[in-house]
Design a protein around this motif. Structure first.
Motif, PDB file in Angstrom:
ATOM      1  N   LYS A   1      27.042  25.211  16.622  1.00 54.38           N
ATOM      2  CA  LYS A   1      26.569  24.252  16.602  1.00 54.38           C
ATOM      3  C   LYS A   1      25.594  24.351  18.106  1.00 54.38           C
ATOM      4  CE  LYS A   1      30.902  21.646  16.608  1.00 54.38           C
ATOM      5  NZ  LYS A   1      31.622  21.568  17.678  1.00 54.38           N
ATOM      6  N   THR A   2      25.515  24.564  19.146  1.00 55.69           N
ATOM      7  CA  THR A   2      24.854  24.148  19.585  1.00 55.69           C
ATOM      8  C   THR A   2      23.483  25.101  19.611  1.00 55.69           C
ATOM      9  OG1 THR A   2      26.814  23.998  21.522  1.00 55.69           O
ATOM     10  CG2 THR A   2      23.992  24.466  22.438  1.00 55.69           C
ATOM     11  N   GLY A   3      24.196  26.450  18.899  1.00 58.31           N
ATOM     12  CA  GLY A   3      22.841  27.359  18.970  1.00 58.31           C
ATOM     13  C   GLY A   3      22.903  27.836  19.906  1.00 58.31           C
ATOM     14  N   ALA A   4      23.461  30.035  19.846  1.00 61.73           N
ATOM     15  CA  ALA A   4      23.476  30.212  21.001  1.00 61.73           C
ATOM     16  C   ALA A   4      22.754  31.276  21.842  1.00 61.73           C
ATOM     17  CB  ALA A   4      23.628  32.303  19.569  1.00 61.73           C
TER      18      ALA A   4
ATOM     19  N   LEU B   1      24.185  29.899  25.513  1.00 68.14           N
ATOM     20  CA  LEU B   1      23.452  30.780  26.708  1.00 68.14           C
ATOM     21  C   LEU B   1      23.234  30.277  28.172  1.00 68.14           C
ATOM     22  CD1 LEU B   1      25.412  33.446  27.022  1.00 68.14           C
ATOM     23  CD2 LEU B   1      23.309  35.140  25.931  1.00 68.14           C
ATOM     24  N   ARG B   2      21.919  29.925  27.018  1.00 66.60           N
ATOM     25  CA  ARG B   2      21.311  29.736  28.568  1.00 66.60           C
ATOM     26  C   ARG B   2      21.885  28.906  29.277  1.00 66.60           C
ATOM     27  NH1 ARG B   2      16.107  32.312  28.543  1.00 66.60           N
ATOM     28  NH2 ARG B   2      15.310  32.595  26.122  1.00 66.60           N
ATOM     29  N   SER B   3      22.153  27.955  28.658  1.00 69.21           N
ATOM     30  CA  SER B   3      22.958  26.485  29.612  1.00 69.21           C
ATOM     31  C   SER B   3      24.031  26.677  31.193  1.00 69.21           C
ATOM     32  CB  SER B   3      23.190  25.379  28.775  1.00 69.21           C
ATOM     33  OG  SER B   3      23.710  25.281  27.231  1.00 69.21           O
ATOM     34  N   TYR B   4      25.193  27.728  29.884  1.00 72.70           N
ATOM     35  CA  TYR B   4      26.074  28.567  29.911  1.00 72.70           C
ATOM     36  C   TYR B   4      26.048  29.694  31.738  1.00 72.70           C
ATOM     37  CZ  TYR B   4      30.410  30.615  31.156  1.00 72.70           C
ATOM     38  OH  TYR B   4      31.868  30.966  31.342  1.00 72.70           O
ATOM     39  N   ILE B   5      24.852  30.152  31.536  1.00 76.54           N
ATOM     40  CA  ILE B   5      24.588  31.159  32.283  1.00 76.54           C
ATOM     41  C   ILE B   5      23.791  29.837  33.567  1.00 76.54           C
ATOM     42  CG2 ILE B   5      23.017  32.851  33.543  1.00 76.54           C
ATOM     43  CD1 ILE B   5      24.432  34.472  30.440  1.00 76.54           C
ATOM     44  N   THR B   6      23.130  29.230  33.180  1.00 74.34           N
ATOM     45  CA  THR B   6      22.390  28.419  34.237  1.00 74.34           C
ATOM     46  C   THR B   6      23.404  27.834  35.297  1.00 74.34           C
ATOM     47  OG1 THR B   6      20.188  27.832  32.420  1.00 74.34           O
ATOM     48  CG2 THR B   6      21.096  26.531  34.553  1.00 74.34           C
ATOM     49  N   ALA B   7      24.579  27.366  34.167  1.00 74.78           N
ATOM     50  CA  ALA B   7      25.703  26.626  35.004  1.00 74.78           C
ATOM     51  C   ALA B   7      26.445  27.608  36.364  1.00 74.78           C
ATOM     52  CB  ALA B   7      26.247  25.544  33.743  1.00 74.78           C
TER      53      ALA B   7
ATOM     54  N   THR C   1      18.134  35.370  32.673  1.00 73.71           N
ATOM     55  CA  THR C   1      18.636  34.151  32.519  1.00 73.71           C
ATOM     56  C   THR C   1      18.955  33.891  34.091  1.00 73.71           C
ATOM     57  OG1 THR C   1      18.990  32.909  30.550  1.00 73.71           O
ATOM     58  CG2 THR C   1      19.594  31.681  31.876  1.00 73.71           C
ATOM     59  N   ALA C   2      20.356  35.466  34.260  1.00 76.08           N
ATOM     60  CA  ALA C   2      20.783  35.528  35.925  1.00 76.08           C
ATOM     61  C   ALA C   2      19.872  35.619  36.109  1.00 76.08           C
ATOM     62  CB  ALA C   2      21.745  36.740  35.617  1.00 76.08           C
TER      63      ALA C   2
END
Ligand code: 9MR
Length: 378
Positions: free
Chosen positions: A140-143, A147-153, A199-200
């Motif tokens: 739904k979000t777009g992979a 992924l970018r927002s998860y790893i950033t958070a 991103t990491a």
């Protein structure tokens, strides 16, 4: 060797009974016990430029809640990694609302006991561990966005506390040697790795970035090793910022610790280090399913495998971290995931059910004593 004394000496009985001299849990003293061989694994390792530690959890069997185990972990370890608490199925699918409670408890215990902290893992790219709800959310979000927002958070939450991250875990299928094929890599192809590691790097620039997997030295791992080598080569070719290979080291006894096996494993390590990767042992334990019932014999076999493996691994100056997947047999994942046919509990770790040190602990200590000094991450 620096003294490891930072608190009152407790008797063995006090430690095991968990009395801990009336000390509040959390800030456990690193105890010098009138013990076996005196030196802690932490100090033996540090003398060689290696950091020694373990995975712990925040729930049942956690050293945070168990003073006896807590004292051992606090004495022996210079680094901790959460066994499950930084996985997406604990943190949650929604990067805007992650549940950091259990991981923060582990981070607090590490801080209170002056230990380093590793992170495991930002992307476990293995379908088995990607729930349908997460897959939906990612689609739904777009992979890439997810992924970018998860790893950033996640990296942002822990900041400088984590000096080394298992950014991607277990993306190679051991049967085919290919990338597994998940909701992430089906959408993004090889870019999934670029996105994860870049991103990491952006949000935790100080932290070592690791690729972690379970290819091992045992016969039957040839395809897995070849697949991991190809992946590591491609990382280099495409400038993906990966610093080190995490070698999980869930070993067993397949009865074939032969010269051929040693030579094949050494070739693998030589190829990895020739590409400039550092090495670390991230999840060391020894499955004793194929070993005898007799406890003395079994413990001796486990110790022999440990010594032979660690001697080879520690001969690589690029290896500077050694983490067990728990220190206490009683709470090893292997009892649930790989029970013995005779129903006896597994004995895969350095401390037994009663928290007594086993021959495996002595084997680790001996291997550390024999290891050459290196310029490590510690
Ligand atoms: O030890 C972990 C166990 O408690 C979990 O149920 C399981 C699934 O999350 O993961 C185990 O840890 C694995 C680690 O995260 C990655 N390498 C293999 C480990 C053992 O399965």
């Amino acid at each position: 060797m620096k003294p490891n004394w930072q608190g009152p000496v407790l008797t063995r009985r006090q430690q095991l009974a968990g009395i801990a001299g009336g000390l509040a849990m959390g800030a456990l003293p690193r105890m010098a016990w009138a013990a076996e061989d005196g030196a802690s694994l932490r100090d033996l390792a540090a003398a060689k430029g290696i950091v020694f530690g373990t995975a712990i959890n925040a729930g049942r069997g956690s050293p945070i809640n168990d003073p006896g185990y807590g004292a051992i972990v606090a004495r022996e370890c210079g680094v901790l990694v959460p066994e499950n608490e930084m996985k997406v199925y604990v943190l949650g699918d929604d990067p805007a609302r992650l549940n950091f409670g259990p991981a923060d408890r582990i981070a607090g215990f590490a801080r209170d006991n002056a230990m380093k902290l590793r992170g495991h893992t930002l992307l476990w790219n293995y379908g088995k561990y990607i729930s349908p709800a997460l897959a939906d959310m990612v689609t739904k979000t777009g992979a890439e966005k997810w992924l970018r927002s998860y790893i950033t958070a996640v990296t942002g939450h822990f900041g400088d506390r984590i000096y080394s991250w298992d950014v991607v875990n277990e993306t190679i299928d051991p049967k085919t040697g290919q990338v597994r094929g998940t909701v992430f890599d089906q959408a993004l192809g090889f870019d999934v790795f670029k996105i994860a590691y870049e991103t990491a790097r952006e949000h935790a620039p100080h932290a070592q970035r690791v690729y972690n997997d379970y290819m091992s030295w045992e016969v039957g791992n040839e395809t897995h090793r070849a697949g991991v080598l190809r992946l590591l080569e491609r990382f280099r070719k495409e400038n993906v910022p990966v610093d080190a290979l995490g070698i999980q080291s869930h070993l067993g006894n397949d009865g074939s610790h032969s010269g051929v096996q040693h030579a094949a494993w050494k070739r693998f390590l030589d190829d990895v280090t020739a590409m400039g990767y550092r090495l670390l042992i991230t999840e060391f334990d020894i499955n004793d399913r194929e070993m005898p019932r007799d406890i003395a014999q079994r413990d001796a076999q486990v110790a022999a495998v440990a010594k032979s493996y660690l001697d080879m691994m520690l001969s690589y100056p690029q290896l500077d971290q050694l983490l067990c997947w728990g220190l206490w047999d009683k709470h090893s994942w292997l009892n649930g995931f790989a029970p013995r046919a005779d129903g006896l509990p597994q004995r895969p770790l350095p401390y037994d059910e009663a928290l007594r040190p086993k021959p495996m602990r002595a084997a680790i200590a001996d291997a550390l004593r024999a290891a050459p000094v290196r310029k490590g991450i510690a």
